[in-house]
Design a protein around this motif. Structure first.
Motif, PDB file in Angstrom:
ATOM      1  N   LYS B 126      30.141 -11.079 -26.760  1.00 25.67           N
ATOM      2  CA  LYS B 126      29.039 -11.210 -25.734  1.00 25.67           C
ATOM      3  C   LYS B 126      28.360 -12.245 -25.408  1.00 25.67           C
ATOM      4  O   LYS B 126      27.017 -12.231 -25.003  1.00 25.67           O
ATOM      5  CB  LYS B 126      27.877  -9.878 -26.278  1.00 25.67           C
ATOM      6  CG  LYS B 126      28.788  -8.553 -26.353  1.00 25.67           C
ATOM      7  CD  LYS B 126      27.813  -7.504 -26.420  1.00 25.67           C
ATOM      8  CE  LYS B 126      28.532  -6.121 -26.815  1.00 25.67           C
ATOM      9  NZ  LYS B 126      27.738  -5.214 -27.051  1.00 25.67           N
ATOM     10  N   ASP B 129      29.034 -12.760 -20.042  1.00 22.64           N
ATOM     11  CA  ASP B 129      29.263 -11.241 -19.560  1.00 22.64           C
ATOM     12  C   ASP B 129      30.184 -11.122 -18.733  1.00 22.64           C
ATOM     13  O   ASP B 129      30.619  -9.680 -18.563  1.00 22.64           O
ATOM     14  CB  ASP B 129      27.933 -11.129 -18.575  1.00 22.64           C
ATOM     15  CG  ASP B 129      26.541 -11.428 -19.216  1.00 22.64           C
ATOM     16  OD1 ASP B 129      26.449 -10.931 -20.209  1.00 22.64           O
ATOM     17  OD2 ASP B 129      25.847 -12.273 -18.629  1.00 22.64           O
ATOM     18  N   THR B 252      34.104  -6.931 -18.219  1.00 20.08           N
ATOM     19  CA  THR B 252      33.026  -7.337 -19.071  1.00 20.08           C
ATOM     20  C   THR B 252      33.242  -6.571 -20.171  1.00 20.08           C
ATOM     21  O   THR B 252      33.910  -5.600 -20.399  1.00 20.08           O
ATOM     22  CB  THR B 252      31.740  -6.977 -18.296  1.00 20.08           C
ATOM     23  OG1 THR B 252      30.752  -7.280 -19.100  1.00 20.08           O
ATOM     24  CG2 THR B 252      31.514  -5.367 -17.887  1.00 20.08           C
ATOM     25  N   TYR B 253      32.212  -6.491 -21.253  1.00 18.83           N
ATOM     26  CA  TYR B 253      32.532  -5.791 -22.364  1.00 18.83           C
ATOM     27  C   TYR B 253      31.835  -4.433 -22.514  1.00 18.83           C
ATOM     28  O   TYR B 253      31.182  -4.292 -21.365  1.00 18.83           O
ATOM     29  CB  TYR B 253      31.357  -6.733 -23.546  1.00 18.83           C
ATOM     30  CG  TYR B 253      30.180  -7.169 -23.076  1.00 18.83           C
ATOM     31  CD1 TYR B 253      28.954  -6.170 -23.218  1.00 18.83           C
ATOM     32  CD2 TYR B 253      29.939  -8.357 -22.636  1.00 18.83           C
ATOM     33  CE1 TYR B 253      27.903  -6.451 -22.749  1.00 18.83           C
ATOM     34  CE2 TYR B 253      28.794  -8.821 -22.161  1.00 18.83           C
ATOM     35  CZ  TYR B 253      27.677  -7.857 -22.424  1.00 18.83           C
ATOM     36  OH  TYR B 253      26.509  -8.116 -21.865  1.00 18.83           O
ATOM     37  N   ASN B 256      28.493  -2.261 -20.547  1.00 18.79           N
ATOM     38  CA  ASN B 256      27.912  -3.032 -19.270  1.00 18.79           C
ATOM     39  C   ASN B 256      28.478  -2.509 -18.114  1.00 18.79           C
ATOM     40  O   ASN B 256      28.713  -3.257 -17.231  1.00 18.79           O
ATOM     41  CB  ASN B 256      28.380  -4.369 -19.623  1.00 18.79           C
ATOM     42  CG  ASN B 256      27.117  -5.472 -18.836  1.00 18.79           C
ATOM     43  OD1 ASN B 256      26.349  -4.807 -18.161  1.00 18.79           O
ATOM     44  ND2 ASN B 256      27.696  -6.673 -18.857  1.00 18.79           N
TER      45      ASN B 256
END
Lengths: 136, 1330
Positions: B126, B129, B252-253, B256
């Motif tokens: 992280k 982003d 993105t992770y 999110n």
């Protein structure tokens, strides 16, 4: 047993140092292949997949001590844990900024670490190392 | 900017990712001109490094001026999607798209260039982003994906010299590169027919491809095309494009969603208003990298020059050809005949022309002579003479053909000729009619060729083929067939024809496709893959089952190789149906056996002599709780057992294998159920003589259940037995006949037997009870123990003896009780004690009271002693007893019983005499007494020697050991050894004391060994005390009567004694007081110890802090060194590459930077040295005079140059830190010489004196002096009073070092100075005592 130098691996997180060291190696001999690993993890991965991908086997490794994530000592630990078959017969030279006596002392604990040298690596230093540990 | 230089720059810029770099070689950089651009780049990258460093700790999402900033990882080399452009900025499709999205959504994106693998790592942690990523369902489980923003497809590139790669299928046998983590790799991972190389970056892959190290490389289509054009890779071509189109999106992770929603909304908007398409058009439709202005100019120039050159060339050519055409026309006409002749005469073939009308040979080439071996003249003479040489069999055919066909055309014949030398040659002849204008044939032209050699080869080939066929068909059991690369038959054996007929009902022929003969699809597919494998160069054997005929074949495939190329396959086939069927039969019977064995309730296993398990059945596995697989995989089965079990097993294995061949043991083992089991284990040696292998069959039977009942009984018996054996009492049982039924341990021991078996079943009375204490016979019938059998009552007896096995006896007390079973007496149990000791003690008690009464009686002294000795001897039975008493200086026997006169003649006197017969005396004037007696009387006994008691008695139970002493180790004085020679094995000498004075001895001698016990000696010592008292009493009685004065004296003595007693009490009181003090002292001590501990703890903490500080200095200087090194490295690179191109100013600036970096490096090293001071050093004894001499020698050159005059006083020798102190002198002397007025010669003086416990040194000079405000400052690190450009240079750390070293010596450093006159440095140091 000394052997002919064909491939050198540089393990160092510092781009600039790698660049400079490559230049010096090329000054010495342009035919040497240079493998640059910016993290010890990558280097380890490289050794683990050496056989699988039929990659070049380094004859000489310059290993930086102070690196993020996995430092030179931790790398040696892991490198030592590799399968015997995987263990490359490379000559390892610790190449680092300061000649901290603690570090020099630590070096003697690893029998496959041949020597300790301070940065920057120069053509002359390389010549000395090759003369001492490798046939060229 | 030079083109070449540009590509180097690119290369340098690209080198920063982690991957293989093959450096370009042979680059010539000498023509590069310097531009400010480069400096600018360095600045930017420094700034970038700084930004990256400062951002590292911050969380990925941040707020800047109220604007949300997202961090986006950008692949540095994914052109045109994302990359670093020449201005070191982030560029490409995805950044452009994100910038647009940012604008629309009011957020900001910060781009961080990095490699792809770094990007993935950073997303996982992280730290960033967002990244761009190809969508795959697997990735979708790990990340949140946005809507796709573009499509991305793969392409296959290959080296242009590799011709045979046309598609993915044709990659077989090649070296193929993939990018690490690339999506193509898993797609093709299971293709085993080509070797795969993984590269950590695309560029590496392409460089390898370009250099021919790999044949092909997979890469994203657009990126690949870009790289080829950017790096001008000449040897790379695109083979297949638009492979596997994929969706390219942002990721993105997980979790999110907010960011994804934001992006999706904008993507939809941009799709709707066409902005997305526009961006895609800008970035993604360019397939070829746009050449820059210079390259465009070059192209334009090249084209222009090309066109002009072309025009000129055309003109020239046209002119030349016109000229030539005229010349050649004439020449041809002139030379044609000559050329024709030359031609025909040099060719191998025979060329001839005949005139049809004249039937005449017009021309025949000379080759005719070489082929036919006949001169050509013969043919000119007779044009048909050649027919004579034609082979008889062919002659008629050829003659006819020549006659008919030559005129009409189409004469094309092959025939043999026989040369005059008999050799046969094969001729191929063709002839054509030549017609004139009216259509008449007027000439015939012919060509004859000798093809004998070809014919011969053909014949040989046919012969060979026939032979091959014969060989192929001779092998009845082996079927052979060969195919070409298209699966078509080239040859096969007859047996294969039959097999194919039987299997597929096909009559095969050469050229037929074998696969087409096979009607079952699976088999055909299998055969095809086998042939394909073989065509790749593999040789292997496989087994195939033909279901239509239920036949098994073993096929051995081999590639057919011709001229190093595979042209087909050859297969040798064997019908192995019978073998296969019998194998299956065996397998089935094995399976049955296996089932039986597995279901057996008995554990069974089979092992080789090496300990390797070959077989183990289920029951055994279950019992021991180890799986069959484990058993079969370990080299020795015992590895799976605990150590002791393993040892036992191995031992019995070896025993069975090597010796007995059969063993049966019962083992108590804890099995898998955790319970103790009894296993009856049978091992049988087996040997397979045919293969010479030895092994064991093991059978284990669980006999726990059956043993349980037995064991229960045994246990209770055992318990009973243990009880019996534990008692001190001797216990034995007799049956009704008086025979022994059992005997306990104590009983066996007491009776002197070895085992219970010595007594069991024997008539016990005759064995141990046969004689009465008085020596008379004791008949069994009178035996009181036995009598209890008869009258059913218990008996208790105390006055009888039992006899041991060795014939000795001992007094016993015993109880006898009869045993009832079913109301009848079945025997008796006798319990007994050995009461020897008790009897003895009783006897001593009696003796003691006897002797006391004797001593208290009023008989004369001599008579009294005689009575005492007599009663002692009566009781103990000692061989000889005597008592010595003091007479003058000697101690002769006062009374003795049992010593021989021989003994007495030498031993009566024990005073040592010299040669003159005078008494020898020691230093105190006391006579020297000889032998053990003398020693005991002198009281010089060694209490630690086991031969002496605390009371000073000598005791030996084995006198012979006294002879073992070497003379110098002998504890006796003037040993006489008479007791030993007269074979008194045991003797004791006990001192008799009166008023603490030894006045005599009691001597007890016995011929038996072990005559004394500790108790008996104690007893005799107490007797001797009584005797001493009695002697004293007797003596004092006499004295009492004689002198009253003495009594008074005694009284006084007594008073004195009591006074002493009071004094003693006082002392005791004082002692008590002392104890109290001591207790208080202890408390104080404890307190002190605690304080000490505290101090120690603090000093440990301090030393840790110190160590940390040193470490800090190390790390700080290391971290400072690193960027500095980078600067100096690049300066060196710069100097090497561009120095020639610099003007004077440029060179000056460069030198200044170099100097500054050098100085910085010196300062850092100095700092490092400073931090190291005093670490790992130790003190030693140093002669300061020698030290100064050495320092002066080191500084010799400088001192001589400056013509310094140095005066050194006599200096002390001290225990100090030598290296460090040397440095102090060196620094001070250097300073003294360096800071000198111009034109004045340095005068330096070193002196020393002792103040208190310290030594004070002074170093004074006549230099420039120091102003008082600087007195403190100059000792601080890096504080200098002069700038670098001045005449006084230095690092500014010398005096700081001095101060630290002086502090290490627990001293101080200071100075006195007058500006312009000179300075004196003082310092004090401690001299450590050794």
């Amino acid at each position: 047993m000394k052997k002919k130098l064909r491939t050198i691996m540089l393990i160092d997180d510092n781009d600039d140092d790698n660049f400079y060291h490559q230049r010096e190696i090329n000054k010495y001999n342009q035919e040497i292949s240079i493998i640059t690993m910016e993290t010890a993890m990558d280097a380890l991965k490289y050794f683990k997949t050496l056989k699988e991908y039929n990659s070049l086997v380094p004859d000489l490794i310059f290993l930086d001590i102070n690196m993020p994530c996995m430092d030179g000592w931790e790398f040696l630990q892991e490198y030592n844990n590799l399968d015997n078959e995987l263990l490359s017969t490379a000559v390892i030279i610790m190449l680092t900024t300061s000649n901290n006596p603690d570090d020099i002392r630590k070096t003697t604990g690893w029998n496959f670490v041949a020597d300790f040298s301070t940065k920057p690596l120069t053509k002359e230093k390389l010549e000395g190392i090759i003369k001492k540990f490798l046939l060229d | 900017m030079d083109k070449r230089r540009k590509s180097i720059d690119k290369f340098v810029a690209s080198k920063s990712s982690n991957r293989i770099i093959m450096l370009f070689t042979g680059l010539d950089c000498s023509k590069v001109t310097i531009s400010s651009n480069k400096v600018c780049t360095i600045r930017i990258s420094l700034a970038l490094v700084f930004t990256m460093f400062t951002c590292q700790l911050a969380h990925a999402v941040k707020q800047v001026n109220g604007l949300t900033v997202y961090t986006v990882a950008i692949d540095k080399e994914y052109e045109p999607y994302e990359f670093i452009n020449e201005e070191n900025g982030v560029d490409g499709f995805t950044p452009a798209l994100l910038r647009e999205i940012g604008k629309l959504a009011g957020v900001s994106f910060e781009f961080k260039p990095m490699t792809w693998s770094e990007a993935i790592n950073k997303l996982d942690s992280k730290e960033v982003d967002l990244i761009s990523m190809i969508y795959t369902p697997k990735r979708a489980q790990l990340y949140e994906f946005s809507l796709p923003h573009s499509k991305i497809s793969q392409a296959l590139f290959c080296n242009s010299e590799v011709m045979n790669i046309k598609d993915i299928a044709s990659l077989a046998g090649h070296k193929v590169g993939f990018q690490h983590d690339d999506f193509m790799y898993p797609n093709l991972a299971n293709r085993k027919d080509f070797s795969k190389l993984i590269f950590l970056s695309k560029l590496d892959g392409f460089i390898h491809l370009n250099n021919g190290l790999v044949d092909a490389f997979f890469c994203a289509h657009q990126s690949g095309v870009n790289i080829i054009s950017t790096y001008k890779l000449k040897n790379v071509k695109l083979v297949l494009g638009n492979l596997y189109p994929q969706q390219f999106a942002f990721a993105t992770y997980r979790g999110n969603k907010e960011l994804i929603t934001l992006i999706n909304r904008q993507i939809l908007t941009m799709k709707a208003n066409g902005k997305l398409t526009e961006l895609q058009g800008i970035w993604l439709s360019k397939h070829i990298h746009q050449p820059n202005w210079f390259e465009r100019n070059e192209l334009f120039l090249a084209t222009l020059v090309g066109i002009v050159l072309g025009l000129v060339l055309l003109l020239l050519l046209w002119n030349r050809s016109l000229h030539l055409r005229v010349a050649s026309k004439t020449k041809i006409l002139q030379d044609s005949e000559e050329q024709f002749r030359q031609l025909t005469e040099t060719i191998q073939e025979v060329f001839w022309i005949t005139d049809v009308a004249k039937k005449q040979m017009l021309y025949i080439s000379p080759a005719y002579e070489t082929i036919c071996g006949v001169p050509i003249e013969t043919l000119y003479n007779d044009p048909r003479s050649w027919l004579n040489f034609v082979h008889q069999e062919d002659r008629e055919r050829i003659a006819n053909a020549a006659y008919t066909k030559q005129k009409t055309g189409g004469y094309d014949e092959k025939y043999r000729i026989v040369r005059p030398d008999g050799e046969i040659r094969w001729i191929h002849e063709k002839a054509f009619p030549v017609k004139n204008k009216v259509g008449e044939v007027y000439r015939i032209v012919g060509v004859a060729e000798d093809f004998t050699s070809i014919k011969k080869i053909k014949l040989k080939l046919i012969e060979q083929n026939t032979l091959n066929e014969a060989i192929i068909n001779s092998q009845k059991n082996v079927i052979i067939f060969a195919l070409d690369k298209n699966y078509c038959y080239t040859t096969f054996s007859q047996s294969h024809v039959q097999e194919m007929k039987a299997a597929w009902n096909v009559d095969i022929k050469v050229g037929m496709n074998m696969l087409e003969c096979m009607t079952i699809y699976e088999l055909r597919k299998k055969a095809k893959s086998s042939i394909d494998r073989t065509l790749c160069g593999e040789s292997f054997t496989e087994i195939q089952h033909q279901p239509t005929t239920n036949t098994y074949y073993e096929l051995s495939w081999n590639p057919t190789i011709q001229n190093h190329a595979i042209i087909g396959v050859t297969s040798f086939v064997q019908n192995i149906t019978e073998r296969k069927l019998s194998e299956e039969k065996i397998k089935r019977s094995e399976e049955i056996l296996r089932t039986v064995l597995d279901n057996s309730p008995i554990g069974i296993w089979l092992l080789e002599s090496t300990g390797k398990m070959v077989f183990v059945n289920k029951e055994y596995c279950r019992a021991v709780g180890i799986s069959e697989e484990r058993f079969l995989e370990v080299p020795h089965y015992s590895e799976l057992y605990t150590k002791d079990v393993a040892e036992t097993c191995k031992e019995s294995d070896i025993e069975t294998l090597e010796f007995s061949g059969l063993s049966r043991t019962t083992e108590h083992l804890i099995l898998a159920d955790g319970k103790l089991h009894d296993l009856e284990i049978t091992k049988v040696r087996i040997s397979d003589e045919t293969i010479g292998v030895k092994g064991l069959i093991g059978i284990s039977r669980d006999i726990t259940e059956s043993n349980l009942a037995e064991a229960k009984e045994r246990t209770s018996h055992q318990r009973f037995r243990l009880l019996l054996d534990a008692t001190e009492q001797g216990i034995f049982g007799v049956d009704n006949n008086g025979n022994c039924t059992f005997a306990n341990k104590a009983c066996i021991q007491k009776l002197g037997y070895d085992t219970e078996n010595d007594l069991l079943g024997k008539h016990i009375h005759t064995l141990i009870h046969h004689t009465r204490p008085d020596g008379t016979n004791y008949p069994a019938n009178d035996c009181r123990a036995y009598k209890s059998l008869l009258d059913k009552t218990g008996k208790h007896v105390e006055d009888e003896f039992f006899w041991r096995k060795d014939g000795t006896s001992f007094p016993v007390e015993y109880w006898s009780r009869s045993i009832f079973q079913d109301n009848a007496i079945t025997g008796a149990v006798i319990t007994f004690y050995d009461i020897t000791q008790r009897k003895k003690t009783e006897a001593f008690k009696t003796l003691s009271s006897d002797i006391l009464s004797i001593l208290n009686s009023n008989v004369g002294l001599k008579e009294m002693i005689e009575m005492v000795l007599k009663s002692i001897q009566q009781l103990t039975g000692y061989s000889a007893i005597g008592m010595r008493l003091k007479v003058g200086d000697d101690y002769p026997y006062f009374v003795q019983r049992g010593f021989s006169s021989e003994f007495l003649s030498t031993e009566n006197s024990i005073v040592a005499l010299d040669k003159e017969g005078d008494i020898c005396r020691d230093n105190d004037g006391n006579p020297i007494l000889e032998c053990t007696c003398g020693l005991v009387i002198s009281g010089k006994t060694n209490k630690t020697n086991p031969l002496y008691t605390k009371s000073g008695s000598f005791v030996t139970n084995n006198s012979l050991s006294g002879l073992d002493f070497s003379p110098d180790k002998d504890p006796r004085i003037g040993a006489r050894d008479k007791c030993i020679y007269l074979q008194y094995a045991s003797y004791a000498i006990i001192p008799i004391k009166a008023n603490d004075q030894i006045i005599g001895t009691l001597q007890l001698n016995d011929k038996n060994k072990d005559a004394f016990t500790e108790d008996s000696i104690n007893f005799f010592e107490s007797i001797c005390m009584n005797i001493g008292t009695t002697l004293m009493r007797k003596h004092s009685e006499q004295k009492l009567i004689l002198a009253n004065k003495e009594l008074l004296l005694h009284n006084e003595e007594r008073i004195k004694r009591s006074a002493e007693l009071i004094l003693a009490k006082e002392l005791a009181l004082q002692n008590e007081e002392k104890a109290k003090y001591a207790a208080e002292l202890m408390i104080v001590n404890a307190e002190l110890a605690k304080q000490n501990e505290e101090k120690e703890k603090r000093s440990t903490e301090l030393s840790i802090a110190n160590k940390e500080l040193q470490q800090y200095a190390y790390i700080a200087s290391h971290d400072l060194q690193e960027p500095l090194r980078t600067v100096s490295n690049y300066m060196k690179v710069f100097e090497e590459d561009y120095f020639d191109q610099l003007d004077a100013n440029g060179r000056k600036y460069l030198m200044s930077v170099n100097r500054a970096t050098m100085r910085m490096s010196i300062l850092i090293k100095a700092l490092l040295d400073f931090s190291r001071l005093g670490q790992n050093s130790s003190r030693s004894i140093v002669d300061c005079n020698v030290l100064i001499d050495e320092v002066l020698a080191d500084l010799d050159t400088m001192l001589k140059t400056k013509q310094a005059n140095i005066h050194v006083d006599e200096l002390p020798t001290l225990n100090v830190y030598e290296t460090e102190l040397r440095q102090v002198f060196q620094n001070l002397l250097t300073n003294a010489v360096k800071f000198q007025k111009k034109g004045v010669l340095p005068e330096i003086k070193i002196s020393c004196d002792k103040t208190g416990d310290k030594w004070k040194f002074a170093v004074s000079d006549n230099g420039i002096g120091i102003a008082p405000i600087h007195y403190e400052r100059i000792f601080e690190i890096f504080k200098r009073l002069h700038n670098n450009e001045s005449e006084y240079q230095g690092s500014g750390i010398g005096l700081a070092n001095c101060k630290k070293i002086i502090q290490l010596h627990q001293g101080e450093i200071w100075l006195e100075s007058k500006l312009g006159e000179g300075t004196t440095f003082y310092f004090t140091i401690k001299n450590w005592e050794e």
